[in-house]
Design a protein around this motif. Structure first.
Motif, PDB file in Angstrom:
ATOM      1  N   ARG A   2       0.939  -1.198   0.146  1.00 20.22           N
ATOM      2  CA  ARG A   2      -0.103  -0.068  -0.003  1.00 20.22           C
ATOM      3  C   ARG A   2       0.864   1.339   0.101  1.00 20.22           C
ATOM      4  O   ARG A   2       1.504   1.506   0.852  1.00 20.22           O
ATOM      5  CB  ARG A   2      -0.874   0.076   1.200  1.00 20.22           C
ATOM      6  N   PRO A   3       0.776   1.976  -1.231  1.00 27.64           N
ATOM      7  CA  PRO A   3       1.845   3.045  -1.049  1.00 27.64           C
ATOM      8  C   PRO A   3       1.441   4.103  -0.397  1.00 27.64           C
ATOM      9  O   PRO A   3       0.247   4.500  -0.014  1.00 27.64           O
ATOM     10  CB  PRO A   3       1.841   3.318  -2.665  1.00 27.64           C
ATOM     11  N   ASN A   4       1.973   4.960   0.313  1.00 30.67           N
ATOM     12  CA  ASN A   4       1.680   6.326   0.889  1.00 30.67           C
ATOM     13  C   ASN A   4       2.119   7.706  -0.029  1.00 30.67           C
ATOM     14  O   ASN A   4       2.974   8.099  -0.045  1.00 30.67           O
ATOM     15  CB  ASN A   4       2.512   6.510   2.269  1.00 30.67           C
ATOM     16  N   GLY A   5       1.181   7.704  -0.945  1.00 29.12           N
ATOM     17  CA  GLY A   5       1.262   8.476  -2.021  1.00 29.12           C
ATOM     18  C   GLY A   5       1.776  10.173  -1.428  1.00 29.12           C
ATOM     19  O   GLY A   5       2.738  10.643  -2.002  1.00 29.12           O
ATOM     20  N   LEU A  22      11.568  11.102 -12.343  1.00 31.65           N
ATOM     21  CA  LEU A  22      11.151   9.817 -11.683  1.00 31.65           C
ATOM     22  C   LEU A  22      10.748   8.563 -12.772  1.00 31.65           C
ATOM     23  O   LEU A  22      10.987   7.492 -12.505  1.00 31.65           O
ATOM     24  CB  LEU A  22       9.893   9.934 -10.729  1.00 31.65           C
ATOM     25  N   GLU A  23       9.951   9.032 -13.421  1.00 25.67           N
ATOM     26  CA  GLU A  23       9.551   8.234 -14.797  1.00 25.67           C
ATOM     27  C   GLU A  23      10.720   7.651 -15.631  1.00 25.67           C
ATOM     28  O   GLU A  23      10.859   6.519 -15.918  1.00 25.67           O
ATOM     29  CB  GLU A  23       8.372   9.196 -15.826  1.00 25.67           C
ATOM     30  N   ARG A  24      11.643   8.532 -15.882  1.00 23.60           N
ATOM     31  CA  ARG A  24      13.014   8.238 -16.579  1.00 23.60           C
ATOM     32  C   ARG A  24      13.712   7.265 -15.647  1.00 23.60           C
ATOM     33  O   ARG A  24      14.343   6.131 -16.322  1.00 23.60           O
ATOM     34  CB  ARG A  24      13.710   9.404 -16.838  1.00 23.60           C
ATOM     35  N   ILE A  25      13.839   7.524 -14.333  1.00 21.39           N
ATOM     36  CA  ILE A  25      14.851   6.522 -13.508  1.00 21.39           C
ATOM     37  C   ILE A  25      13.965   5.233 -13.342  1.00 21.39           C
ATOM     38  O   ILE A  25      14.715   4.214 -13.330  1.00 21.39           O
ATOM     39  CB  ILE A  25      15.015   7.501 -12.108  1.00 21.39           C
ATOM     40  N   THR A  26      12.702   5.163 -13.031  1.00 24.90           N
ATOM     41  CA  THR A  26      12.264   4.102 -12.830  1.00 24.90           C
ATOM     42  C   THR A  26      11.760   3.097 -13.811  1.00 24.90           C
ATOM     43  O   THR A  26      11.361   2.061 -13.647  1.00 24.90           O
ATOM     44  CB  THR A  26      10.922   4.353 -11.591  1.00 24.90           C
ATOM     45  N   GLY A  27      11.432   3.841 -15.083  1.00 30.20           N
ATOM     46  CA  GLY A  27      10.628   3.126 -16.144  1.00 30.20           C
ATOM     47  C   GLY A  27       9.233   3.091 -15.963  1.00 30.20           C
ATOM     48  O   GLY A  27       8.724   2.236 -16.803  1.00 30.20           O
ATOM     49  N   TYR A  32       1.008   7.033 -14.016  1.00 31.96           N
ATOM     50  CA  TYR A  32       0.884   5.851 -13.023  1.00 31.96           C
ATOM     51  C   TYR A  32       1.424   6.426 -11.774  1.00 31.96           C
ATOM     52  O   TYR A  32       0.721   6.230 -10.638  1.00 31.96           O
ATOM     53  CB  TYR A  32       1.333   4.647 -13.465  1.00 31.96           C
ATOM     54  N   LEU A  33       2.530   7.177 -11.886  1.00 32.56           N
ATOM     55  CA  LEU A  33       3.323   7.537 -10.764  1.00 32.56           C
ATOM     56  C   LEU A  33       2.455   8.562  -9.895  1.00 32.56           C
ATOM     57  O   LEU A  33       2.234   8.875  -8.736  1.00 32.56           O
ATOM     58  CB  LEU A  33       4.738   8.252 -10.947  1.00 32.56           C
ATOM     59  N   SER A  34       1.667   9.637 -10.865  1.00 32.81           N
ATOM     60  CA  SER A  34       1.129  10.737 -10.370  1.00 32.81           C
ATOM     61  C   SER A  34      -0.215   9.908  -9.724  1.00 32.81           C
ATOM     62  O   SER A  34      -0.669  10.461  -8.468  1.00 32.81           O
ATOM     63  CB  SER A  34       0.464  11.525 -11.377  1.00 32.81           C
ATOM     64  N   ARG A  35      -0.936   9.103 -10.173  1.00 32.54           N
ATOM     65  CA  ARG A  35      -1.910   8.338  -9.473  1.00 32.54           C
ATOM     66  C   ARG A  35      -1.809   7.691  -8.224  1.00 32.54           C
ATOM     67  O   ARG A  35      -2.619   7.889  -7.204  1.00 32.54           O
ATOM     68  CB  ARG A  35      -2.542   7.344 -10.545  1.00 32.54           C
ATOM     69  N   ILE A  36      -0.438   7.202  -8.040  1.00 31.10           N
ATOM     70  CA  ILE A  36      -0.123   6.738  -6.820  1.00 31.10           C
ATOM     71  C   ILE A  36       0.086   7.826  -5.779  1.00 31.10           C
ATOM     72  O   ILE A  36      -0.398   7.741  -4.558  1.00 31.10           O
ATOM     73  CB  ILE A  36       1.450   6.024  -6.916  1.00 31.10           C
ATOM     74  N   GLU A  37       0.606   8.984  -6.335  1.00 32.07           N
ATOM     75  CA  GLU A  37       0.932  10.086  -5.291  1.00 32.07           C
ATOM     76  C   GLU A  37      -0.597  10.629  -4.946  1.00 32.07           C
ATOM     77  O   GLU A  37      -0.719  11.367  -3.740  1.00 32.07           O
ATOM     78  CB  GLU A  37       1.616  11.154  -5.886  1.00 32.07           C
ATOM     79  N   THR A  38      -1.436  10.562  -5.430  1.00 31.56           N
ATOM     80  CA  THR A  38      -2.807  11.378  -5.248  1.00 31.56           C
ATOM     81  C   THR A  38      -3.756  10.067  -4.804  1.00 31.56           C
ATOM     82  O   THR A  38      -4.847  10.707  -4.356  1.00 31.56           O
ATOM     83  CB  THR A  38      -3.723  11.815  -6.511  1.00 31.56           C
ATOM     84  N   GLY A  39      -3.349   9.057  -4.603  1.00 30.67           N
ATOM     85  CA  GLY A  39      -4.041   7.846  -3.806  1.00 30.67           C
ATOM     86  C   GLY A  39      -5.214   7.312  -4.700  1.00 30.67           C
ATOM     87  O   GLY A  39      -5.970   6.672  -4.184  1.00 30.67           O
ATOM     88  N   GLN A  40      -5.135   7.420  -5.884  1.00 30.78           N
ATOM     89  CA  GLN A  40      -6.215   6.739  -6.783  1.00 30.78           C
ATOM     90  C   GLN A  40      -5.643   5.409  -7.196  1.00 30.78           C
ATOM     91  O   GLN A  40      -6.533   4.476  -7.425  1.00 30.78           O
ATOM     92  CB  GLN A  40      -5.928   7.605  -8.212  1.00 30.78           C
ATOM     93  N   GLN A  50       9.848  -0.767  -4.853  1.00 31.23           N
ATOM     94  CA  GLN A  50      11.176  -0.728  -4.689  1.00 31.23           C
ATOM     95  C   GLN A  50      11.715   0.232  -5.754  1.00 31.23           C
ATOM     96  O   GLN A  50      12.770   0.940  -5.549  1.00 31.23           O
ATOM     97  CB  GLN A  50      11.614  -2.203  -4.900  1.00 31.23           C
ATOM     98  N   LYS A  51      11.405   0.152  -7.137  1.00 31.04           N
ATOM     99  CA  LYS A  51      11.829   1.043  -7.863  1.00 31.04           C
ATOM    100  C   LYS A  51      11.853   2.461  -7.474  1.00 31.04           C
ATOM    101  O   LYS A  51      12.789   3.159  -7.937  1.00 31.04           O
ATOM    102  CB  LYS A  51      11.418   0.934  -9.430  1.00 31.04           C
ATOM    103  N   ILE A  52      10.659   2.795  -6.942  1.00 30.15           N
ATOM    104  CA  ILE A  52      10.366   4.321  -6.639  1.00 30.15           C
ATOM    105  C   ILE A  52      11.332   4.573  -5.583  1.00 30.15           C
ATOM    106  O   ILE A  52      11.928   5.545  -5.439  1.00 30.15           O
ATOM    107  CB  ILE A  52       8.933   4.641  -6.309  1.00 30.15           C
ATOM    108  N   ALA A  53      11.317   3.746  -4.412  1.00 32.04           N
ATOM    109  CA  ALA A  53      12.143   3.798  -3.312  1.00 32.04           C
ATOM    110  C   ALA A  53      13.561   4.060  -3.735  1.00 32.04           C
ATOM    111  O   ALA A  53      14.174   5.006  -3.126  1.00 32.04           O
ATOM    112  CB  ALA A  53      12.139   2.650  -2.353  1.00 32.04           C
ATOM    113  N   ASP A  54      14.117   3.175  -4.301  1.00 28.17           N
ATOM    114  CA  ASP A  54      15.528   3.387  -5.009  1.00 28.17           C
ATOM    115  C   ASP A  54      15.868   4.828  -5.604  1.00 28.17           C
ATOM    116  O   ASP A  54      16.820   5.514  -5.462  1.00 28.17           O
ATOM    117  CB  ASP A  54      16.031   2.130  -5.936  1.00 28.17           C
TER     118      ASP A  54
END
Length: 69
Positions: A2-5, A22-27, A32-40, A50-54
């Motif tokens: 469960r991500p904490n956006g 972040l898109e370039r680094i994680t692939g 998708y990254l935006s929707r994670i951050e907004t809780g969607q 793990q990719k995002i955390a790294d």
């Protein structure tokens, strides 16, 4: 996981990293990254977290909610 956006976004912003970077680094897709951050998106594959955390240089615990057992 469960991500904490909001935490993810706060860390990313504090590091002056854009979603595009972040898109370039994680692939992972920027939308998708935006929707994670907004809780969607409420559940994310462990590998994606793990990719995002790294990319942010933080442990996965910094950007996820503790799972209820």
């Amino acid at each position: 996981m469960r991500p904490n956006g909001p935490a993810q976004r706060a860390i990313r912003k504090a590091q002056n990293k854009s979603l595009r970077l972040l898109e370039r680094i994680t692939g992972l897709d920027r939308g998708y990254l935006s929707r994670i951050e907004t809780g969607q998106i409420r559940h994310v594959a462990d590998t994606s977290v793990q990719k995002i955390a790294d990319a942010l240089g933080v442990p996965t615990e910094a950007i996820t909610h503790k799972e209820k057992t």
